[in-house]
Scaffold this motif. Structure first.
Motif, PDB file in Angstrom:
ATOM      1  N   LYS A 226      -0.554 -34.427  -2.433  1.00  0.00           N
ATOM      2  CA  LYS A 226      -1.096 -35.449  -1.531  1.00  0.00           C
ATOM      3  C   LYS A 226      -1.248 -34.895  -0.123  1.00  0.00           C
ATOM      4  CE  LYS A 226      -2.278 -39.842  -0.950  1.00  0.00           C
ATOM      5  NZ  LYS A 226      -2.616 -39.877   0.491  1.00  0.00           N
ATOM      6  N   ASP A 227      -0.294 -34.098   0.334  1.00  0.00           N
ATOM      7  CA  ASP A 227      -0.386 -33.493   1.665  1.00  0.00           C
ATOM      8  C   ASP A 227      -1.589 -32.558   1.758  1.00  0.00           C
ATOM      9  OD1 ASP A 227       1.849 -34.859   2.470  1.00  0.00           O
ATOM     10  OD2 ASP A 227       3.222 -33.143   2.306  1.00  0.00           O
ATOM     11  N   ILE A 228      -1.828 -31.805   0.698  1.00  0.00           N
ATOM     12  CA  ILE A 228      -2.978 -30.896   0.687  1.00  0.00           C
ATOM     13  C   ILE A 228      -4.277 -31.689   0.740  1.00  0.00           C
ATOM     14  CG2 ILE A 228      -4.282 -29.241  -0.721  1.00  0.00           C
ATOM     15  CD1 ILE A 228      -1.582 -28.203  -1.743  1.00  0.00           C
ATOM     16  N   LEU A 229      -4.372 -32.726  -0.062  1.00  0.00           N
ATOM     17  CA  LEU A 229      -5.595 -33.531  -0.103  1.00  0.00           C
ATOM     18  C   LEU A 229      -5.823 -34.255   1.221  1.00  0.00           C
ATOM     19  CD1 LEU A 229      -7.975 -34.335  -1.828  1.00  0.00           C
ATOM     20  CD2 LEU A 229      -6.607 -36.203  -2.770  1.00  0.00           C
ATOM     21  N   ASP A 230      -4.761 -34.773   1.822  1.00  0.00           N
ATOM     22  CA  ASP A 230      -4.888 -35.468   3.109  1.00  0.00           C
ATOM     23  C   ASP A 230      -5.380 -34.534   4.209  1.00  0.00           C
ATOM     24  OD1 ASP A 230      -4.074 -37.827   1.983  1.00  0.00           O
ATOM     25  OD2 ASP A 230      -2.007 -37.706   2.724  1.00  0.00           O
ATOM     26  N   HIS A 231      -5.150 -33.240   4.028  1.00  0.00           N
ATOM     27  CA  HIS A 231      -5.582 -32.248   5.017  1.00  0.00           C
ATOM     28  C   HIS A 231      -7.093 -32.312   5.244  1.00  0.00           C
ATOM     29  CE1 HIS A 231      -5.011 -28.475   7.279  1.00  0.00           C
ATOM     30  NE2 HIS A 231      -6.151 -28.069   6.741  1.00  0.00           N
ATOM     31  N   ALA A 232      -7.842 -32.719   4.215  1.00  0.00           N
ATOM     32  CA  ALA A 232      -9.301 -32.763   4.308  1.00  0.00           C
ATOM     33  C   ALA A 232      -9.770 -33.680   5.426  1.00  0.00           C
ATOM     34  CB  ALA A 232      -9.897 -33.207   2.971  1.00  0.00           C
ATOM     35  N   MET A 233      -9.196 -34.881   5.503  1.00  0.00           N
ATOM     36  CA  MET A 233      -9.624 -35.827   6.522  1.00  0.00           C
ATOM     37  C   MET A 233      -8.848 -35.670   7.819  1.00  0.00           C
ATOM     38  SD  MET A 233     -10.527 -39.301   4.400  1.00  0.00           S
ATOM     39  CE  MET A 233     -11.221 -40.026   5.886  1.00  0.00           C
ATOM     40  N   GLU A 234      -7.591 -35.314   7.724  1.00  0.00           N
ATOM     41  CA  GLU A 234      -6.771 -35.180   8.929  1.00  0.00           C
ATOM     42  C   GLU A 234      -7.248 -34.032   9.816  1.00  0.00           C
ATOM     43  OE1 GLU A 234      -2.842 -34.763   7.447  1.00  0.00           O
ATOM     44  OE2 GLU A 234      -2.583 -36.901   6.982  1.00  0.00           O
ATOM     45  N   ASN A 235      -7.911 -33.041   9.223  1.00  0.00           N
ATOM     46  CA  ASN A 235      -8.380 -31.894   9.989  1.00  0.00           C
ATOM     47  C   ASN A 235      -9.909 -31.843  10.066  1.00  0.00           C
ATOM     48  OD1 ASN A 235      -5.894 -29.934  10.642  1.00  0.00           O
ATOM     49  ND2 ASN A 235      -5.531 -30.993   8.695  1.00  0.00           N
ATOM     50  N   ASP A 236     -10.533 -32.989   9.827  1.00  0.00           N
ATOM     51  CA  ASP A 236     -11.957 -33.185  10.059  1.00  0.00           C
ATOM     52  C   ASP A 236     -12.864 -32.312   9.180  1.00  0.00           C
ATOM     53  OD1 ASP A 236     -13.752 -34.840  11.401  1.00  0.00           O
ATOM     54  OD2 ASP A 236     -14.217 -33.332  12.912  1.00  0.00           O
ATOM     55  N   PHE A 237     -12.418 -32.021   7.955  1.00  0.00           N
ATOM     56  CA  PHE A 237     -13.303 -31.354   7.012  1.00  0.00           C
ATOM     57  C   PHE A 237     -14.315 -32.335   6.428  1.00  0.00           C
ATOM     58  CE2 PHE A 237      -9.804 -28.326   7.097  1.00  0.00           C
ATOM     59  CZ  PHE A 237     -10.470 -27.126   7.114  1.00  0.00           C
TER      60      PHE A 237
END
Length: 242
Positions: A226-237
């Motif tokens: 979940k942390d890896i997947l959340d990285h997509a939006m949290e880091n503006d990908f």
């Protein structure tokens, strides 16, 4: 029924052993039934030419013996409409990935499966194929577009005019790619509904102990995935707008 190459089964068994790939995984990737694959490998029925072609495409390597005739000329430059990338410039992306996306059926959960990106020598461009999905009937495959203009990577499925698209940003320092998936989901009855969600491609060697399928809140690897997947939006990908 014609067997296109008597030595094909033996070479395929060797290739599976070398890659440590299960027969079920290959059946999913090549979109053939496990029963058909098992019977052909055991010699109880011959491989059809169509099955051989699907298996070679799934593995990204030719396994048939030479017949004295050279195969279609290999290309080292993708077509212009895919970005005209050279093979030498994209070797870094050729590997197996653990693919993570939001579950369409269980709110808050993550869905995981394997994907492979490889160079298709015959076609002259990158292709991708999904495998080891519990819902193997929905596994996708297609071509990879990498235009320099946008700096993004596009994984496109086109089956009889029906499209699915993944847009990925360039890899991070740990070789992970993040972006957005746009596809169709079953709605009421047989209705298909457009759906989109964040998606992550993680080199398989980094998470080789994560099982394929649904990863819900009780799963041992839920927090990591979940942390890896959340990285997509949290880091503006990718961005979500309403």
């Amino acid at each position: 029924m014609h067997d296109p190459d008597n030595g094909f089964a033996e070479r395929l068994r060797e290739e599976l052993a070398r890659r440590r790939m299960s027969r079920q995984a290959l059946a999913d990737m090549a979109r053939v039934s496990l029963s058909t694959l098992e019977k052909a490998l055991s010699g109880s029925r011959p491989f059809t030419l169509a099955t051989v072609v699907r298996i070679e495409e799934a593995l990204g390597t030719p396994l048939r013996g030479k017949t004295g005739q050279e195969p279609a000329s290999a290309h080292d430059l993708a077509p212009e409409h895919m970005g005209a990338y050279s093979r030498a410039a994209v070797r870094w992306i050729e590997q197996d990935y653990l693919t993570l996306r939001a579950s369409f059926d269980t709110t808050g959960a993550v869905y995981a499966y394997r994907s492979r990106i490889f160079w298709d020598d015959g076609a002259g461009y990158l292709r991708f194929i999904e495998g080891e999905r519990p819902d193997g009937v929905y596994a996708q495959s297609g071509y990879v577009s990498m235009p320099t203009l946008s700096g993004h990577i596009y994984l496109v499925t086109n089956e009889a005019g029906q499209h699915r698209l993944m847009m990925l940003g360039r890899p991070t320092r740990d070789a992970r790619m993040f972006g957005l998936l746009s596809t169709l989901q079953f709605g009421a009855g047989s209705q298909l509904v457009p759906v989109a969600c964040p998606i992550a491609f993680v080199p398989a060697v980094q998470l080789d102990d994560v099982e394929n399928g649904l990863i819900d809140t009780d799963h041992a690897h839920f927090s990591t995935c979940k942390d890896i997947l959340d990285h997509a939006m949290e880091n503006d990908f990718c961005r979500w707008r309403q």
